[in-house]
Design a protein around this motif. Sequence first.
Motif, PDB file in Angstrom:
ATOM      1  N   ILE A 180       0.866  -1.170   0.035  1.00  0.00           N
ATOM      2  CA  ILE A 180       0.124   0.032  -0.084  1.00  0.00           C
ATOM      3  C   ILE A 180       1.073   1.228   0.154  1.00  0.00           C
ATOM      4  N   ASN A 181       0.817   2.051  -0.897  1.00  0.00           N
ATOM      5  CA  ASN A 181       1.576   2.907  -1.218  1.00  0.00           C
ATOM      6  C   ASN A 181       3.042   2.885  -0.997  1.00  0.00           C
ATOM      7  N   GLY A 182       3.455   1.807  -1.611  1.00  0.00           N
ATOM      8  CA  GLY A 182       4.936   1.324  -1.432  1.00  0.00           C
ATOM      9  C   GLY A 182       5.388   0.696  -0.277  1.00  0.00           C
ATOM     10  N   THR A 183       4.600   0.572   0.830  1.00  0.00           N
ATOM     11  CA  THR A 183       4.824  -0.251   1.962  1.00  0.00           C
ATOM     12  C   THR A 183       4.122  -1.636   2.081  1.00  0.00           C
ATOM     13  N   ALA A 184       4.928  -2.705   2.264  1.00  0.00           N
ATOM     14  CA  ALA A 184       4.506  -3.825   2.709  1.00  0.00           C
ATOM     15  C   ALA A 184       3.443  -3.794   3.780  1.00  0.00           C
ATOM     16  N   ARG A 185       2.346  -4.306   3.810  1.00  0.00           N
ATOM     17  CA  ARG A 185       1.375  -4.432   4.747  1.00  0.00           C
ATOM     18  C   ARG A 185       0.740  -5.879   4.794  1.00  0.00           C
ATOM     19  N   GLU A 186       0.607  -6.331   6.096  1.00  0.00           N
ATOM     20  CA  GLU A 186      -0.392  -7.667   6.233  1.00  0.00           C
ATOM     21  C   GLU A 186      -1.580  -7.134   6.524  1.00  0.00           C
ATOM     22  N   LEU A 187      -2.682  -8.018   5.678  1.00  0.00           N
ATOM     23  CA  LEU A 187      -3.999  -7.759   5.694  1.00  0.00           C
ATOM     24  C   LEU A 187      -4.651  -9.062   5.812  1.00  0.00           C
ATOM     25  N   PRO A 188      -5.887  -9.280   6.398  1.00  0.00           N
ATOM     26  CA  PRO A 188      -6.430 -10.636   6.420  1.00  0.00           C
ATOM     27  C   PRO A 188      -6.829 -10.792   5.231  1.00  0.00           C
ATOM     28  N   ALA A 189      -6.680 -12.271   4.929  1.00  0.00           N
ATOM     29  CA  ALA A 189      -7.368 -12.954   3.700  1.00  0.00           C
ATOM     30  C   ALA A 189      -8.743 -12.433   3.401  1.00  0.00           C
ATOM     31  N   GLY A 190      -8.994 -12.075   2.168  1.00  0.00           N
ATOM     32  CA  GLY A 190     -10.347 -11.684   1.826  1.00  0.00           C
ATOM     33  C   GLY A 190     -10.532 -10.128   1.943  1.00  0.00           C
ATOM     34  N   ALA A 191      -9.409  -9.386   2.394  1.00  0.00           N
ATOM     35  CA  ALA A 191      -9.597  -7.792   2.812  1.00  0.00           C
ATOM     36  C   ALA A 191     -10.061  -7.199   1.393  1.00  0.00           C
ATOM     37  N   THR A 192     -10.833  -6.174   1.768  1.00  0.00           N
ATOM     38  CA  THR A 192     -11.256  -5.309   0.749  1.00  0.00           C
ATOM     39  C   THR A 192     -10.450  -4.011   0.523  1.00  0.00           C
ATOM     40  N   VAL A 193     -10.700  -3.456  -0.592  1.00  0.00           N
ATOM     41  CA  VAL A 193     -10.336  -2.063  -0.589  1.00  0.00           C
ATOM     42  C   VAL A 193     -10.510  -1.241   0.275  1.00  0.00           C
TER      43      VAL A 193
END
Length: 66
Positions: A5-18
């Motif tokens: 996200i904006n050049g930074t690695a992020r961890e989101l839950p599976a199935g995350a939405t925009v």
Amino acid sequence: MNVTINGTARELPAGATVTQAVRTLTELSGGVAVAVNDEVVSRGSWDSTTLAEADRVEVLTAVQGG
């Protein structure tokens, strides 16, 4: 799952939405534009657009000034 996200690695839950991705940066919804893998996602589609592993998300906010 890992997304960028904006050049930074992020961890989101599976199935995350925009919408969930945007909320990692801002609570604003007005004046915000989003592209996923270089394709613009309309505001009306944020809740129904799910992200996948390694997606690239760009979140742009309008800045007012003069």
